[in-house]
Design an enzyme around this catalytic site. Structure first.
Site, PDB file in Angstrom:
ATOM      1  CG  ASP A   1      -0.228  -0.053   2.525  1.00 29.72           C
ATOM      2  OD1 ASP A   1       0.790  -0.755   2.606  1.00 29.72           O
ATOM      3  OD2 ASP A   1      -0.678   0.602   3.485  1.00 29.72           O
ATOM      4  CG  ASN A   2       3.630   2.262   2.439  1.00 32.62           C
ATOM      5  OD1 ASN A   2       2.572   2.840   2.664  1.00 32.62           O
ATOM      6  ND2 ASN A   2       4.340   1.689   3.388  1.00 32.62           N
TER       7      ASN A   2
ATOM      8  CG  ASP B   1       4.019   5.793   3.129  1.00 30.00           C
ATOM      9  OD1 ASP B   1       4.741   6.230   4.035  1.00 30.00           O
ATOM     10  OD2 ASP B   1       2.967   5.176   3.337  1.00 30.00           O
TER      11      ASP B   1
END
Length: 313
Positions: free
Chosen positions: A65-66, A75
């Site tokens: 998710d980064n 991120d």
């Protein structure tokens, strides 16, 4: 959540992303679009990762998710740029296993692309095996090409050669062994390429390379900092006893800890690896502290003289 097992939200998300961010509207089927989108994501991710590696940048938190489908660096958490070069550089103090260390970034980005392919498969926009093949075919090829292009430029290699990858790896290994400053080393090597055999200039380059390496105190501190990150979670004697049982009667441990044999063996094996790393770092820190700056510089000079000989070839 309420959409668990439902493919439709994923399909709608894919259709939106494909239309908004990728030039695949001319392709007739959703599966062809998905294949093209996945290929482009793999390539852009690989190229971004190659830039990280060539600049000595470590992201630090490469969770799925980064990462960006556009191949962007996002991120910014515990990231860091290399100073004294270390293959195992970890800017994230909570990453005790080194999962996202500098050397592991290319593989972790590749792994994340694989997880995206699995998500495509789950949503039904691309066959799972086809997605896996796209990642295998696209990522490594794009990474190798982008990385070597940058590293050849940094090292002044004007023509491609079969041994370029090994040469680049060799230079980085010497940088790691001597704890050389990542940026200053390449500046010095650029001067070496311009020296054209002039002995005085070559000596000056060698002096600058050695001067850019960590002194004995800094080298020892680097080792001690890494020791904190790889410190085993159990006393050494306990780890050794458990590992012995893993080799002789792993089922006994599985019953005791109420966990699968494979998980137990992997966990204790990881502790054994940490124990080995800890002991090696401790020994190196002690050696360097006893060595002192002058002896360490002499040792580093020998290593860089050998490296420069290969560079000139």
């Amino acid at each position: 959540g309420p959409s668990a097992g439902d493919q439709e939200p994923g399909r709608k998300l894919f259709d939106f992303v494909a239309e908004e961010y990728f030039d695949v509207g001319h392709l007739p089927t959703r599966e062809e679009k998905a294949s093209a989108v996945l290929k482009e994501i793999c390539e852009s991710t690989a190229k971004t990762c190659a830039l990280w590696q060539s600049a000595g940048f470590t992201h630090g938190v490469l969770n799925t998710d980064n990462m960006s489908i556009l191949g962007l660096t996002i991120d910014y958490g515990p990231y860091g740029f290399q100073e004294y070069f270390d293959w195992d550089h970890v800017p994230n103090g909570s990453d005790g296993t080194g999962r996202y260390d500098y050397k592991s970034q290319p593989e972790m980005c590749r792994w994340n692309c694989g997880k995206l392919a699995e998500a495509f498969g789950f949503c039904g926009v691309l066959d799972a095996e086809e997605g896996k093949k796209v990642v295998e075919d696209a990522y490594d090829l794009a990474f190798d090409a982008a990385y070597m292009e940058k590293m050849r430029a940094k090292l002044g290699l004007l023509e491609e050669g079969d041994g370029d990858a090994d040469f680049v790896r060799g230079i980085l290994d010497v940088m790691a062994e001597t704890k050389a400053d990542f940026t200053e080393t390449f500046v010095s090597l650029e001067k070496y390429a311009q020296a054209e055999g002039e002995q005085e200039s070559l000596r000056e380059v060698l002096d600058s390379l050695v001067a850019g390496c960590a002194d004995s105190q800094a080298t020892a501190q680097i080792c001690k900092r890494k020791m904190k990150m790889v410190r085993p979670s159990m006393p050494p004697q306990q780890i050794l006893q458990l590992w012995e049982i893993c080799q002789t009667d792993p089922q006994r441990l599985a019953e005791h800890f109420r966990a699968p044999v494979e998980a137990i063996v992997a966990e204790i094996g990881g502790e054994m690896e940490k124990l080995g790393q800890y002991a090696e770092l401790s020994k190196r820190a002690e050696e360097v502290e006893k060595m002192g700056d002058e002896e360490l510089r002499d040792a580093n000079r020998i290593k860089w003289r050998e490296a420069l000989g290969k560079y000139r070839e």
